[in-house]
Design an enzyme around this catalytic site. Structure first.
Site, PDB file in Angstrom:
ATOM      1  N   TYR A 282     -10.220  14.954  -5.747  1.00  0.00           N
ATOM      2  CA  TYR A 282      -9.389  14.216  -6.509  1.00  0.00           C
ATOM      3  C   TYR A 282      -8.248  14.989  -7.446  1.00  0.00           C
ATOM      4  O   TYR A 282      -7.207  14.955  -7.452  1.00  0.00           O
ATOM      5  CB  TYR A 282     -10.109  13.274  -7.335  1.00  0.00           C
ATOM      6  CG  TYR A 282      -9.346  12.627  -8.439  1.00  0.00           C
ATOM      7  CD1 TYR A 282      -8.559  11.598  -8.429  1.00  0.00           C
ATOM      8  CD2 TYR A 282      -9.563  13.076  -9.785  1.00  0.00           C
ATOM      9  CE1 TYR A 282      -7.748  10.864  -9.175  1.00  0.00           C
ATOM     10  CE2 TYR A 282      -8.773  12.505 -10.903  1.00  0.00           C
ATOM     11  CZ  TYR A 282      -8.038  11.428 -10.450  1.00  0.00           C
ATOM     12  OH  TYR A 282      -7.200  10.662 -11.786  1.00  0.00           O
ATOM     13  N   GLY A 283      -9.050  16.220  -7.864  1.00  0.00           N
ATOM     14  CA  GLY A 283      -8.281  17.011  -8.927  1.00  0.00           C
ATOM     15  C   GLY A 283      -7.338  18.029  -8.079  1.00  0.00           C
ATOM     16  O   GLY A 283      -6.237  18.104  -8.653  1.00  0.00           O
ATOM     17  N   ALA A 284      -7.661  18.239  -7.078  1.00  0.00           N
ATOM     18  CA  ALA A 284      -6.859  19.205  -6.158  1.00  0.00           C
ATOM     19  C   ALA A 284      -5.351  18.138  -5.866  1.00  0.00           C
ATOM     20  O   ALA A 284      -4.321  18.818  -5.828  1.00  0.00           O
ATOM     21  CB  ALA A 284      -7.374  19.440  -4.711  1.00  0.00           C
ATOM     22  N   ALA A 285      -5.829  16.881  -5.409  1.00  0.00           N
ATOM     23  CA  ALA A 285      -4.630  16.037  -5.255  1.00  0.00           C
ATOM     24  C   ALA A 285      -3.831  15.968  -6.438  1.00  0.00           C
ATOM     25  O   ALA A 285      -2.384  15.969  -6.487  1.00  0.00           O
ATOM     26  CB  ALA A 285      -4.969  14.694  -4.664  1.00  0.00           C
ATOM     27  N   LYS A 286      -4.085  15.631  -7.661  1.00  0.00           N
ATOM     28  CA  LYS A 286      -3.528  15.577  -8.790  1.00  0.00           C
ATOM     29  C   LYS A 286      -2.609  16.871  -9.123  1.00  0.00           C
ATOM     30  O   LYS A 286      -1.585  16.804  -9.903  1.00  0.00           O
ATOM     31  CB  LYS A 286      -4.616  15.104  -9.942  1.00  0.00           C
ATOM     32  CG  LYS A 286      -4.847  13.644  -9.802  1.00  0.00           C
ATOM     33  CD  LYS A 286      -3.779  12.820  -9.885  1.00  0.00           C
ATOM     34  CE  LYS A 286      -4.114  11.368 -10.155  1.00  0.00           C
ATOM     35  NZ  LYS A 286      -2.986  10.135  -9.795  1.00  0.00           N
TER      36      LYS A 286
ATOM     37  N   ILE B 131      -9.793   7.875 -20.275  1.00  0.00           N
ATOM     38  CA  ILE B 131      -9.221   6.921 -20.735  1.00  0.00           C
ATOM     39  C   ILE B 131     -10.162   5.434 -20.887  1.00  0.00           C
ATOM     40  O   ILE B 131     -10.595   5.262 -19.891  1.00  0.00           O
ATOM     41  CB  ILE B 131      -7.942   6.225 -20.080  1.00  0.00           C
ATOM     42  CG1 ILE B 131      -6.729   7.592 -19.898  1.00  0.00           C
ATOM     43  CG2 ILE B 131      -7.335   5.069 -20.870  1.00  0.00           C
ATOM     44  CD1 ILE B 131      -6.406   7.923 -21.308  1.00  0.00           C
TER      45      ILE B 131
ATOM     46  N   ASP C  29       0.895  -1.236  -0.240  1.00  0.00           N
ATOM     47  CA  ASP C  29       0.193  -0.159   0.140  1.00  0.00           C
ATOM     48  C   ASP C  29       0.804   1.293  -0.126  1.00  0.00           C
ATOM     49  O   ASP C  29       1.577   1.742   0.889  1.00  0.00           O
ATOM     50  CB  ASP C  29      -0.928   0.190   1.025  1.00  0.00           C
ATOM     51  CG  ASP C  29      -1.974   1.160   1.456  1.00  0.00           C
ATOM     52  OD1 ASP C  29      -1.823   2.098   0.529  1.00  0.00           O
ATOM     53  OD2 ASP C  29      -2.809   1.103   2.002  1.00  0.00           O
TER      54      ASP C  29
END
Length: 239
Positions: free
Chosen positions: A143-147, A176, A54
């Protein structure tokens, strides 16, 4: 000389395809995943080494690094759209906190921990590649903030490792097809809208990301570092 590659989150989707590409090039490939059964099955199918790990757990990542004596390519592919889990008796703020912490852990911290654990194994000419997302540019939520943070971290990492001859880049993927990113929640209407956003009017395929990763780890990409490479058919453009 045989290259050694480590691909995290490689039991399915983009990570698996990248691992298969390097294995086809006769690299010695190590893959990771969180579940022993899928790691074992995927490793056997691809003819690579499988390690249960992990990427968000420091002790597991440290144990992973001890399995390696050197490393030429690191691909941080572990990640994905994380939820907050069942609300249960948690307050709304606790649910929000859980969602953000999960996405930051899976899509940023895992890459940071893995890269930090193996950086001393990376020789001049090595490559670090992390899988980002178009979600960092718009409508991405936690999610976008993390990316987006992943890309910012990559730029700093490049400045640290560049003087040692190590390149670090992010591949920012658009939609994708053929992956389980949406976990069964993608409607036909949403899929069509994602395709229409592109300039070439087609969905992305895992091979689009795989071949980009392979190029970034090639001799022809030694002067490309600190970059976010957008692979999305024009759905998001830069200048």
């Amino acid at each position: 000389m045989t290259r050694i590659a480590l691909v995290t989150g490689a039991t399915s989707g983009i990570g698996r395809a990248i691992a298969a590409r390097f294995a086809a090039d006769r690299a010695e490939v190590f893959i990771t995943g969180r579940h022993a059964d899928t790691v074992e099955r995927t490793a056997k199918e691809l003819g690579v080494h499988g390690v249960v790990c992990d990427a968000t757990d420091p002790s597991q990542v440290e144990a992973l690094s001890r399995r390696l004596s050197s490393l030429d390519v690191l691909v941080n592919a572990a990640g994905g759209l994380a939820g907050a889990g069942s609300p249960g008796e948690r307050s709304p703020l606790e649910v929000v906190a859980a969602e953000w912490q999960a996405n930051l852990a899976q899509n940023l911290l895992g890459a940071v921990l893995t890269t930090t654990a193996v950086r001393d194994l990376l020789a001049p000419g090595s490559s670090v590649i992390s899988i980002g997302s178009i979600g960092a540019e718009r409508r991405g939520g936690s999610y976008g903030a993390a990316k987006a943070a992943l890309a910012a971290w990559n730029a700093a990492l490049s400045a640290e490792l560049g003087p040692h001859g190590i390149t670090t880049n992010v591949i920012s993927a658009g939609y994708i097809a053929g992956t389980d990113f949406f976990q069964g929640g993608l409607t036909d209407e949403r899929r069509d809208a994602l395709v229409q956003e592109t300039h070439n009017k087609r969905p992305g395929h895992v091979d689009d990301i795989t071949q980009t990763a392979y190029f970034l780890a090639s001799p022809g990409a030694r002067h490309i570092t600190g970059q976010t490479i957008h692979v999305n058919g024009g759905a998001h453009t830069t200048r």
